[in-house]
Design a protein around this motif. Structure first.
Motif, PDB file in Angstrom:
ATOM      1  N   LEU A   1      42.156  32.377  42.751  1.00  0.00           N
ATOM      2  CA  LEU A   1      40.854  32.786  43.271  1.00  0.00           C
ATOM      3  C   LEU A   1      40.158  31.528  43.782  1.00  0.00           C
ATOM      4  N   PHE A   2      39.800  31.549  45.051  1.00  0.00           N
ATOM      5  CA  PHE A   2      39.272  30.355  45.712  1.00  0.00           C
ATOM      6  C   PHE A   2      37.871  30.636  46.250  1.00  0.00           C
ATOM      7  N   LEU A   3      36.912  29.855  45.782  1.00  0.00           N
ATOM      8  CA  LEU A   3      35.545  29.929  46.282  1.00  0.00           C
ATOM      9  C   LEU A   3      35.271  28.644  47.039  1.00  0.00           C
ATOM     10  N   GLU A   4      34.751  28.772  48.223  1.00  0.00           N
ATOM     11  CA  GLU A   4      34.351  27.611  49.017  1.00  0.00           C
ATOM     12  C   GLU A   4      32.841  27.636  49.152  1.00  0.00           C
ATOM     13  N   TYR A   5      32.240  26.502  48.908  1.00  0.00           N
ATOM     14  CA  TYR A   5      30.793  26.330  48.867  1.00  0.00           C
ATOM     15  C   TYR A   5      30.296  25.902  50.247  1.00  0.00           C
TER      16      TYR A   5
ATOM     17  N   VAL B   1      44.582  35.476  45.862  1.00  0.00           N
ATOM     18  CA  VAL B   1      46.009  35.514  46.151  1.00  0.00           C
ATOM     19  C   VAL B   1      46.706  36.231  45.000  1.00  0.00           C
ATOM     20  N   ASP B   2      47.643  37.153  45.329  1.00  0.00           N
ATOM     21  CA  ASP B   2      48.378  37.831  44.256  1.00  0.00           C
ATOM     22  C   ASP B   2      49.684  37.081  43.951  1.00  0.00           C
ATOM     23  N   ARG B   3      50.471  37.582  42.998  1.00  0.00           N
ATOM     24  CA  ARG B   3      51.698  36.884  42.582  1.00  0.00           C
ATOM     25  C   ARG B   3      52.767  36.859  43.669  1.00  0.00           C
ATOM     26  N   ALA B   4      52.694  37.775  44.631  1.00  0.00           N
ATOM     27  CA  ALA B   4      53.627  37.762  45.758  1.00  0.00           C
ATOM     28  C   ALA B   4      53.133  36.826  46.862  1.00  0.00           C
ATOM     29  N   LEU B   5      52.044  36.120  46.593  1.00  0.00           N
ATOM     30  CA  LEU B   5      51.396  35.183  47.515  1.00  0.00           C
ATOM     31  C   LEU B   5      50.760  35.872  48.714  1.00  0.00           C
ATOM     32  N   ASN B   6      50.439  37.152  48.567  1.00  0.00           N
ATOM     33  CA  ASN B   6      49.654  37.858  49.580  1.00  0.00           C
ATOM     34  C   ASN B   6      48.211  37.417  49.450  1.00  0.00           C
ATOM     35  N   GLU B   7      47.630  36.993  50.550  1.00  0.00           N
ATOM     36  CA  GLU B   7      46.231  36.563  50.550  1.00  0.00           C
ATOM     37  C   GLU B   7      45.333  37.742  50.887  1.00  0.00           C
ATOM     38  N   SER B   8      44.198  37.790  50.207  1.00  0.00           N
ATOM     39  CA  SER B   8      43.207  38.823  50.496  1.00  0.00           C
ATOM     40  C   SER B   8      42.429  38.458  51.751  1.00  0.00           C
ATOM     41  N   ASN B   9      41.569  39.356  52.130  1.00  0.00           N
ATOM     42  CA  ASN B   9      40.571  39.057  53.142  1.00  0.00           C
ATOM     43  C   ASN B   9      39.597  38.024  52.564  1.00  0.00           C
ATOM     44  N   VAL B  10      38.809  37.413  53.405  1.00  0.00           N
ATOM     45  CA  VAL B  10      37.775  36.463  52.977  1.00  0.00           C
ATOM     46  C   VAL B  10      36.434  37.173  53.058  1.00  0.00           C
TER      47      VAL B  10
ATOM     48  N   PRO C   1      18.395  18.098  50.547  1.00  0.00           N
ATOM     49  CA  PRO C   1      17.240  18.941  50.816  1.00  0.00           C
ATOM     50  C   PRO C   1      17.631  20.360  51.212  1.00  0.00           C
ATOM     51  N   TYR C   2      18.913  20.721  51.081  1.00  0.00           N
ATOM     52  CA  TYR C   2      19.375  22.045  51.504  1.00  0.00           C
ATOM     53  C   TYR C   2      19.467  22.939  50.277  1.00  0.00           C
ATOM     54  N   ASP C   3      18.566  23.913  50.180  1.00  0.00           N
ATOM     55  CA  ASP C   3      18.512  24.726  48.969  1.00  0.00           C
ATOM     56  C   ASP C   3      19.146  26.106  49.125  1.00  0.00           C
ATOM     57  N   THR C   4      19.578  26.474  50.348  1.00  0.00           N
ATOM     58  CA  THR C   4      20.194  27.781  50.568  1.00  0.00           C
ATOM     59  C   THR C   4      21.706  27.597  50.666  1.00  0.00           C
ATOM     60  N   ILE C   5      22.421  28.346  49.827  1.00  0.00           N
ATOM     61  CA  ILE C   5      23.872  28.202  49.764  1.00  0.00           C
ATOM     62  C   ILE C   5      24.536  29.574  49.821  1.00  0.00           C
ATOM     63  N   ARG C   6      25.848  29.563  50.019  1.00  0.00           N
ATOM     64  CA  ARG C   6      26.671  30.767  49.891  1.00  0.00           C
ATOM     65  C   ARG C   6      28.092  30.329  49.558  1.00  0.00           C
ATOM     66  N   PHE C   7      28.900  31.282  49.150  1.00  0.00           N
ATOM     67  CA  PHE C   7      30.307  31.031  48.864  1.00  0.00           C
ATOM     68  C   PHE C   7      31.160  31.975  49.700  1.00  0.00           C
ATOM     69  N   SER C   8      32.294  31.455  50.158  1.00  0.00           N
ATOM     70  CA  SER C   8      33.334  32.342  50.687  1.00  0.00           C
ATOM     71  C   SER C   8      34.342  32.518  49.557  1.00  0.00           C
ATOM     72  N   VAL C   9      34.967  33.690  49.498  1.00  0.00           N
ATOM     73  CA  VAL C   9      35.881  34.009  48.401  1.00  0.00           C
ATOM     74  C   VAL C   9      37.173  34.576  48.979  1.00  0.00           C
ATOM     75  N   MET C  10      38.308  34.134  48.402  1.00  0.00           N
ATOM     76  CA  MET C  10      39.617  34.634  48.783  1.00  0.00           C
ATOM     77  C   MET C  10      40.487  34.686  47.535  1.00  0.00           C
TER      78      MET C  10
END
Length: 166
Positions: A83-87, A148-157, A137-146
């Motif tokens: 599970l990968f979150l990008e800031y 991966v299953d055991r077959a290495l299939n990646e989900s949508n982001v 000075p940047y106080d607004t953030i979000r994360f992208s999330v993706m």
């Protein structure tokens, strides 16, 4: 009146049979083998935050055990995590991913459905610590999330809603 008492068991048996036939014809819900995720929430709690996503997976191969350490799940591999979150910070109207010292990568525990139907559907909550993330000075953030299953299939982001860090 006696014929009514004898008819009740026959009617009940007939209804039971009809229900059995109808439910036997229902097909279980199916999903593609690749995980599909959707953002649900991002909440702040003083020194931590919680990000929640929902997911579906058609072949039920979500998550890793502590013993899943052979390639491609070894500690030197990208797939050690699943599970990968990008800031990202909102800077002058644009989302920017600054370099972080600690990545937001997680290892979801193995989820194995029982029975013949291996489809999975559920929620995953991730505790984000440390929080708040110091972003002056940047106080607004979000994360992208993706995911991966055991077959290495990646989900949508998917992207979290923008949040002002408190």
């Amino acid at each position: 009146m006696d014929h009514v008492n004898r008819a009740v068991p026959k009617v009940a048996l007939g209804l039971f049979g009809a229900v059995l036939v109808l439910t036997g014809c229902l097909k279980p819900e199916t999903f593609p083998p690749e995980p599909k995720i959707a953002f649900k929430s991002l909440a702040q709690f003083g020194d931590s935050a919680s990000l929640v996503i929902t997911f579906t997976d058609g072949d039920g191969d979500i998550g890793l055990d502590d013993t899943d350490l052979q390639p491609p799940f070894d500690t030197a591999s990208t797939y050690y995590y699943n599970l990968f979150l990008e800031y990202a910070e909102l800077r002058n109207g644009e989302w920017v991913e600054p370099p972080l010292l600690l990545p937001f990568y997680y290892r979801i525990p193995r989820i194995t459905p029982a029975g013949q139907n291996k489809t999975l559907e559920g929620e995953i909550a991730v505790a984000l610590k440390p929080w708040p993330i110091n972003v002056p000075p940047y106080d607004t953030i979000r994360f992208s999330v993706m995911m991966v299953d055991r077959a290495l299939n990646e989900s949508n982001v998917v992207f979290s809603e923008p949040v002002v860090v408190q």
